[in-house]
Design a protein around this motif. Structure first.
Motif, short mmCIF file in Angstrom:
data_model
loop_
_atom_site.label_atom_id
_atom_site.label_comp_id
_atom_site.label_asym_id
_atom_site.label_seq_id
_atom_site.Cartn_x
_atom_site.Cartn_y
_atom_site.Cartn_z
N VAL A 69 0.84 -1.20 0.00
CA VAL A 69 0.00 0.00 0.00
C VAL A 69 0.87 1.25 0.00
N VAL A 70 1.90 1.26 0.83
CA VAL A 70 2.77 2.44 0.93
C VAL A 70 3.51 2.67 -0.38
N THR A 71 4.07 1.62 -0.95
CA THR A 71 4.84 1.79 -2.18
C THR A 71 3.94 2.16 -3.35
N LEU A 72 2.74 1.59 -3.41
CA LEU A 72 1.82 1.99 -4.49
C LEU A 72 1.41 3.44 -4.33
N GLY A 73 1.21 3.88 -3.10
CA GLY A 73 0.91 5.29 -2.86
C GLY A 73 2.06 6.19 -3.30
N ALA A 74 3.29 5.77 -3.01
CA ALA A 74 4.45 6.57 -3.41
C ALA A 74 4.58 6.63 -4.93
N VAL A 75 4.30 5.52 -5.61
CA VAL A 75 4.35 5.52 -7.08
C VAL A 75 3.28 6.45 -7.63
N THR A 76 2.10 6.42 -7.03
CA THR A 76 1.02 7.29 -7.48
C THR A 76 1.38 8.75 -7.30
N VAL A 77 1.93 9.09 -6.14
CA VAL A 77 2.30 10.49 -5.88
C VAL A 77 3.39 10.95 -6.84
N THR A 78 4.42 10.13 -7.03
CA THR A 78 5.49 10.54 -7.95
C THR A 78 5.00 10.60 -9.39
N GLY A 79 4.06 9.71 -9.75
CA GLY A 79 3.47 9.77 -11.09
C GLY A 79 2.68 11.04 -11.30
N LEU A 80 1.92 11.45 -10.29
CA LEU A 80 1.17 12.70 -10.39
C LEU A 80 2.11 13.90 -10.43
N LEU A 82 4.97 13.88 -11.84
CA LEU A 82 5.54 13.91 -13.18
C LEU A 82 4.63 14.61 -14.18
N LEU A 83 3.33 14.68 -13.87
CA LEU A 83 2.40 15.35 -14.78
C LEU A 83 2.64 16.85 -14.83
N GLY A 84 3.24 17.41 -13.81
CA GLY A 84 3.57 18.84 -13.84
C GLY A 84 4.69 19.06 -14.85
N HIS A 85 4.36 19.56 -16.04
CA HIS A 85 5.32 19.65 -17.13
C HIS A 85 6.39 20.71 -16.91
N HIS A 86 6.16 21.67 -16.05
CA HIS A 86 7.10 22.77 -15.90
C HIS A 86 7.87 22.68 -14.59
N LYS A 90 12.45 17.71 -12.56
CA LYS A 90 11.74 16.59 -13.15
C LYS A 90 12.61 15.33 -13.18
N SER A 91 13.91 15.46 -13.37
CA SER A 91 14.77 14.27 -13.41
C SER A 91 14.82 13.60 -12.04
N ALA A 92 14.80 14.39 -10.96
CA ALA A 92 14.79 13.80 -9.61
C ALA A 92 13.47 13.10 -9.35
N ILE A 93 12.38 13.69 -9.81
CA ILE A 93 11.07 13.06 -9.63
C ILE A 93 10.99 11.77 -10.44
N LYS A 94 11.55 11.80 -11.66
CA LYS A 94 11.54 10.61 -12.51
C LYS A 94 12.36 9.49 -11.86
N ALA A 96 12.90 9.15 -8.63
CA ALA A 96 12.13 8.69 -7.48
C ALA A 96 11.00 7.77 -7.92
N HIS A 97 10.39 8.07 -9.06
CA HIS A 97 9.30 7.24 -9.58
C HIS A 97 9.82 5.86 -9.95
N ILE A 98 10.99 5.81 -10.53
CA ILE A 98 11.58 4.52 -10.91
C ILE A 98 11.94 3.71 -9.66
N VAL A 99 12.51 4.37 -8.66
CA VAL A 99 12.88 3.69 -7.43
C VAL A 99 11.64 3.17 -6.71
N THR A 100 10.58 3.98 -6.64
CA THR A 100 9.36 3.51 -5.97
C THR A 100 8.69 2.39 -6.76
N GLY A 101 8.84 2.42 -8.08
CA GLY A 101 8.33 1.29 -8.88
C GLY A 101 9.06 0.01 -8.55
#
Length: 120
Positions: A69-80, A82-86, A90-94, A96-101
Motif C-alpha cells: 500500500v505504501v509503495t503503491l501510494g508513493a508511485v502514485t504520488v510521484t506519477g502525479l 511527473l504530470l507537472g510539465h514545468h 523533473k529528473s529527480a522526480i523521474k 524517485a518514480h523509478i525507485v518507488t516502482g
C-alpha cells in the motif's frame, strides 16, 4: 526529593533524581508501570509454539500488505508529480518514480512469497 516505586519483585526501591520530578510525570510513570505489571502472562500451553508461528506469519503478511500500500501510494504520488510539465526537478522526480516502482515490485514479491502454492 525521592521517588518510591515498586520493583518487578514487589519490593520497594528509592530513586534519588538529580532534579525534582514534576508530579504529573511521576503519576504517568506509575500508570505505565502498573500497566506493564497488569499485562497478561504468555501461556505455556503445548500448542503455543504453533500459535506463535501462525501469529508471526499473519503479522508478516500484514506487513507485506502494508508495504504494498505504501509503495503503491508513493508511485502514485510521484506519477502525479511527473504530470507537472514545468517542474525544474523533473529528473529527480523521474528517478524517485523509478525507485518507488522497484519498491512496488519488491513488496509484491515479498507478499507473493508469504503465500504458498495452492494445492490442486
Amino acid at each position: 526529593m525521592t521517588a518510591t516505586m515498586p520493583s518487578a519483585q514487589g519490593r520497594m526501591f528509592i530513586a534519588f533524581p538529580a532534579k525534582p520530578v514534576p508530579a504529573d510525570l511521576r503519576r504517568r510513570a506509575k500508570e505505565v508501570f502498573v500497566m506493564l505489571q497488569v499485562a497478561a502472562p504468555v501461556s505455556a500451553s503445548p500448542s503455543s509454539p504453533r500459535l506463535s508461528a501462525i501469529a508471526r506469519r499473519r503479522r508478516e503478511r500484514e506487513a507485506a500488505k502494508a508495504a504494498m500500500v505504501v509503495t503503491l501510494g508513493a508511485v502514485t504520488v510521484t506519477g502525479l508529480m511527473l504530470l507537472g510539465h514545468h517542474r525544474s526537478h523533473k529528473s529527480a522526480i523521474k528517478s524517485a518514480h523509478i525507485v518507488t516502482g522497484a519498491a512496488v515490485l519488491g513488496a509484491s514479491w515479498w507478499h507473493y512469497s508469504l503465500y504458498g502454492r495452492r494445492a490442486r
